[in-house]
Design a protein around this motif. Structure first.
Motif, PDB file in Angstrom:
ATOM      1  N   GLU A 155     -43.588  10.044 -30.326  1.00  0.00           N
ATOM      2  CA  GLU A 155     -44.060  11.269 -29.672  1.00  0.00           C
ATOM      3  C   GLU A 155     -43.535  12.529 -30.349  1.00  0.00           C
ATOM      4  O   GLU A 155     -44.071  13.623 -30.124  1.00  0.00           O
ATOM      5  N   THR A 156     -42.507  12.396 -31.186  1.00  0.00           N
ATOM      6  CA  THR A 156     -41.974  13.576 -31.889  1.00  0.00           C
ATOM      7  C   THR A 156     -42.706  13.856 -33.198  1.00  0.00           C
ATOM      8  O   THR A 156     -42.515  14.916 -33.791  1.00  0.00           O
ATOM      9  N   ALA A 157     -43.508  12.911 -33.660  1.00  0.00           N
ATOM     10  CA  ALA A 157     -44.174  13.030 -34.967  1.00  0.00           C
ATOM     11  C   ALA A 157     -45.497  13.789 -34.847  1.00  0.00           C
ATOM     12  O   ALA A 157     -46.184  13.696 -33.827  1.00  0.00           O
ATOM     13  N   PRO A 158     -45.893  14.522 -35.904  1.00  0.00           N
ATOM     14  CA  PRO A 158     -45.090  14.778 -37.110  1.00  0.00           C
ATOM     15  C   PRO A 158     -44.092  15.905 -36.870  1.00  0.00           C
ATOM     16  O   PRO A 158     -44.461  16.951 -36.329  1.00  0.00           O
ATOM     17  N   TYR A 159     -42.845  15.670 -37.221  1.00  0.00           N
ATOM     18  CA  TYR A 159     -41.815  16.696 -37.069  1.00  0.00           C
ATOM     19  C   TYR A 159     -41.408  17.167 -38.454  1.00  0.00           C
ATOM     20  O   TYR A 159     -40.615  16.524 -39.143  1.00  0.00           O
ATOM     21  N   LEU A 160     -41.991  18.281 -38.859  1.00  0.00           N
ATOM     22  CA  LEU A 160     -41.684  18.880 -40.154  1.00  0.00           C
ATOM     23  C   LEU A 160     -41.168  20.285 -39.880  1.00  0.00           C
ATOM     24  O   LEU A 160     -41.945  21.200 -39.576  1.00  0.00           O
ATOM     25  N   ASP A 161     -39.863  20.445 -39.947  1.00  0.00           N
ATOM     26  CA  ASP A 161     -39.242  21.713 -39.604  1.00  0.00           C
ATOM     27  C   ASP A 161     -39.308  22.690 -40.774  1.00  0.00           C
ATOM     28  O   ASP A 161     -39.931  22.417 -41.812  1.00  0.00           O
ATOM     29  N   ALA A 162     -38.651  23.840 -40.611  1.00  0.00           N
ATOM     30  CA  ALA A 162     -38.721  24.893 -41.630  1.00  0.00           C
ATOM     31  C   ALA A 162     -38.198  24.422 -42.978  1.00  0.00           C
ATOM     32  O   ALA A 162     -38.745  24.781 -44.026  1.00  0.00           O
ATOM     33  N   LYS A 163     -37.144  23.599 -42.980  1.00  0.00           N
ATOM     34  CA  LYS A 163     -36.586  23.123 -44.248  1.00  0.00           C
ATOM     35  C   LYS A 163     -37.571  22.196 -44.960  1.00  0.00           C
ATOM     36  O   LYS A 163     -37.755  22.293 -46.182  1.00  0.00           O
ATOM     37  N   ALA A 164     -38.230  21.311 -44.227  1.00  0.00           N
ATOM     38  CA  ALA A 164     -39.228  20.426 -44.837  1.00  0.00           C
ATOM     39  C   ALA A 164     -40.408  21.235 -45.374  1.00  0.00           C
ATOM     40  O   ALA A 164     -40.895  20.984 -46.486  1.00  0.00           O
ATOM     41  N   LEU A 165     -40.859  22.222 -44.608  1.00  0.00           N
ATOM     42  CA  LEU A 165     -41.992  23.032 -45.044  1.00  0.00           C
ATOM     43  C   LEU A 165     -41.612  23.936 -46.217  1.00  0.00           C
ATOM     44  O   LEU A 165     -42.459  24.277 -47.039  1.00  0.00           O
ATOM     45  N   GLY A 167     -39.714  22.878 -48.614  1.00  0.00           N
ATOM     46  CA  GLY A 167     -39.910  21.967 -49.745  1.00  0.00           C
ATOM     47  C   GLY A 167     -41.375  21.865 -50.126  1.00  0.00           C
ATOM     48  O   GLY A 167     -41.722  21.840 -51.315  1.00  0.00           O
ATOM     49  N   ALA A 168     -42.244  21.803 -49.111  1.00  0.00           N
ATOM     50  CA  ALA A 168     -43.682  21.726 -49.384  1.00  0.00           C
ATOM     51  C   ALA A 168     -44.158  22.968 -50.136  1.00  0.00           C
ATOM     52  O   ALA A 168     -44.892  22.866 -51.127  1.00  0.00           O
ATOM     53  N   GLU A 169     -43.727  24.134 -49.670  1.00  0.00           N
ATOM     54  CA  GLU A 169     -44.134  25.386 -50.320  1.00  0.00           C
ATOM     55  C   GLU A 169     -43.633  25.434 -51.762  1.00  0.00           C
ATOM     56  O   GLU A 169     -44.364  25.837 -52.672  1.00  0.00           O
ATOM     57  N   ARG A 170     -42.409  25.013 -51.964  1.00  0.00           N
ATOM     58  CA  ARG A 170     -41.810  25.040 -53.305  1.00  0.00           C
ATOM     59  C   ARG A 170     -42.610  24.192 -54.288  1.00  0.00           C
ATOM     60  O   ARG A 170     -42.711  24.516 -55.474  1.00  0.00           O
ATOM     61  N   LEU A 171     -43.188  23.103 -53.780  1.00  0.00           N
ATOM     62  CA  LEU A 171     -43.913  22.162 -54.638  1.00  0.00           C
ATOM     63  C   LEU A 171     -45.419  22.429 -54.668  1.00  0.00           C
ATOM     64  O   LEU A 171     -46.162  21.654 -55.276  1.00  0.00           O
ATOM     65  N   GLY A 172     -45.852  23.490 -54.015  1.00  0.00           N
ATOM     66  CA  GLY A 172     -47.275  23.813 -54.013  1.00  0.00           C
ATOM     67  C   GLY A 172     -48.092  22.906 -53.114  1.00  0.00           C
ATOM     68  O   GLY A 172     -49.313  22.771 -53.298  1.00  0.00           O
ATOM     69  N   ALA A 195     -38.258  13.436 -47.800  1.00  0.00           N
ATOM     70  CA  ALA A 195     -38.648  13.714 -49.188  1.00  0.00           C
ATOM     71  C   ALA A 195     -38.864  15.211 -49.390  1.00  0.00           C
ATOM     72  O   ALA A 195     -38.455  15.789 -50.404  1.00  0.00           O
ATOM     73  N   LEU A 196     -39.504  15.845 -48.418  1.00  0.00           N
ATOM     74  CA  LEU A 196     -39.744  17.286 -48.525  1.00  0.00           C
ATOM     75  C   LEU A 196     -38.442  18.080 -48.483  1.00  0.00           C
ATOM     76  O   LEU A 196     -38.272  19.044 -49.228  1.00  0.00           O
ATOM     77  N   VAL A 197     -37.515  17.653 -47.631  1.00  0.00           N
ATOM     78  CA  VAL A 197     -36.209  18.330 -47.554  1.00  0.00           C
ATOM     79  C   VAL A 197     -35.459  18.152 -48.878  1.00  0.00           C
ATOM     80  O   VAL A 197     -34.873  19.096 -49.411  1.00  0.00           O
ATOM     81  N   ARG A 198     -35.480  16.949 -49.406  1.00  0.00           N
ATOM     82  CA  ARG A 198     -34.811  16.717 -50.690  1.00  0.00           C
ATOM     83  C   ARG A 198     -35.461  17.579 -51.783  1.00  0.00           C
ATOM     84  O   ARG A 198     -34.775  18.072 -52.678  1.00  0.00           O
ATOM     85  N   GLY A 199     -36.771  17.717 -51.706  1.00  0.00           N
ATOM     86  CA  GLY A 199     -37.458  18.562 -52.683  1.00  0.00           C
ATOM     87  C   GLY A 199     -37.047  20.013 -52.558  1.00  0.00           C
ATOM     88  O   GLY A 199     -36.950  20.733 -53.548  1.00  0.00           O
ATOM     89  N   ALA A 200     -36.762  20.448 -51.301  1.00  0.00           N
ATOM     90  CA  ALA A 200     -36.320  21.826 -51.079  1.00  0.00           C
ATOM     91  C   ALA A 200     -34.913  22.041 -51.606  1.00  0.00           C
ATOM     92  O   ALA A 200     -34.575  23.114 -52.115  1.00  0.00           O
ATOM     93  N   LEU A 201     -34.067  21.010 -51.512  1.00  0.00           N
ATOM     94  CA  LEU A 201     -32.658  21.150 -51.874  1.00  0.00           C
ATOM     95  C   LEU A 201     -32.370  20.879 -53.335  1.00  0.00           C
ATOM     96  O   LEU A 201     -31.351  21.314 -53.869  1.00  0.00           O
ATOM     97  N   GLU A 202     -33.264  20.132 -53.993  1.00  0.00           N
ATOM     98  CA  GLU A 202     -33.000  19.726 -55.373  1.00  0.00           C
ATOM     99  C   GLU A 202     -32.978  20.943 -56.289  1.00  0.00           C
ATOM    100  O   GLU A 202     -33.849  21.807 -56.233  1.00  0.00           O
ATOM    101  N   LYS A 203     -31.996  20.998 -57.158  1.00  0.00           N
ATOM    102  CA  LYS A 203     -31.892  22.092 -58.114  1.00  0.00           C
ATOM    103  C   LYS A 203     -32.782  21.811 -59.305  1.00  0.00           C
ATOM    104  O   LYS A 203     -32.975  20.662 -59.695  1.00  0.00           O
ATOM    105  N   GLY A 204     -33.304  22.878 -59.902  1.00  0.00           N
ATOM    106  CA  GLY A 204     -34.116  22.711 -61.088  1.00  0.00           C
ATOM    107  C   GLY A 204     -35.564  22.428 -60.756  1.00  0.00           C
ATOM    108  O   GLY A 204     -35.959  22.359 -59.622  1.00  0.00           O
TER     109      GLY A 204
END
Length: 204
Positions: A155-165, A167-172, A195-204
């Motif tokens: 019932e909580t899905a999809p839960y994509l918070d600001a940090k996940a989003l 990451g999405a924005e960063r990756l287009g 995966a999206l959060v990791r994409g937001a946090l990953e350097k480079g």
């Protein structure tokens, strides 16, 4: 690269939840849910995610896997386990909060977070507020818990918070949760969020 291929590459590189990395086998049962609460607490501090995960693994290796064991452990035992995981900057305060949080969970919900779930009755805001009653669980900690628990609390899905989003924005990628989940097709939403959060946090 198309958005679909970008997402596939992201999931291939980062498609592991933080719970899985910490050795938590997510199920809708009291022990893994409590372990996720502990992990969410650790991850929400201003500290590298790898250190928080290592600290969680250290706590669990010392058999502090249930609220009863956490509450019964001495403060020094909790400090030592956190230090073993490299979680030294916040170890003393966190050791106190973990003990207090375990007692709160035992006293309020009989050690079972599924009671909080039933209390929320499908309302994510109520669930978030309930999580924030635990010492050390602020807005970020509640978001982390909800991102990871959605694989077993549908019932909580999809839960994509600001940090996940972020990451999405960063990756287009699309920043609309509905579009993202449709693009991910049958992917576990908790894996997608991590995966999206990791994409937001990953350097480079």
């Amino acid at each position: 690269m198309s958005t679909r291929r970008t997402l596939e590459a992201l999931l291939e590189r980062h498609g592991t939840t933080y719970a899985a990395e910490a050795g938590i086998r997510m199920r809708d049962t009291p022990q893994p849910l409590y372990q996720l609460l502990v992990l969410s607490h650790l991850l929400s501090a201003r500290i590298r995610a790898q250190v928080a995960v290592a600290a969680a693994r250290a706590l669990f290796s010392h058999r502090l896997r249930t609220p009863r064991r956490m509450a019964d452990a001495t403060w020094q035992e909790r400090v030592d386990a956190l230090g073993e995981g490299g979680y030294r900057r916040y170890d003393e305060r966190t050791a106190t909060q973990l003990g207090d949080g375990a007692l709160l969970l035992l006293d309020t919900y009989g050690g079972d977070l599924r009671r909080l779930r039933r209390e929320a009755d499908g309302d994510t805001d109520t669930l978030r507020s309930g999580l924030r009653r635990f010492p050390g669980i602020g807005p970020a900690g509640a978001d982390i818990f909800l991102r990871e628990v959605q694989s077993v609390w549908a019932e909580t899905a999809p839960y994509l918070d600001a940090k996940a989003l972020q990451g999405a924005e960063r990756l287009g990628l699309p920043t609309d949760p509905g579009r993202l989940t449709r693009l991910a097709k049958d992917q576990d939403p908790a894996v997608l969020a991590a995966a999206l959060v990791r994409g937001a946090l990953e350097k480079g």
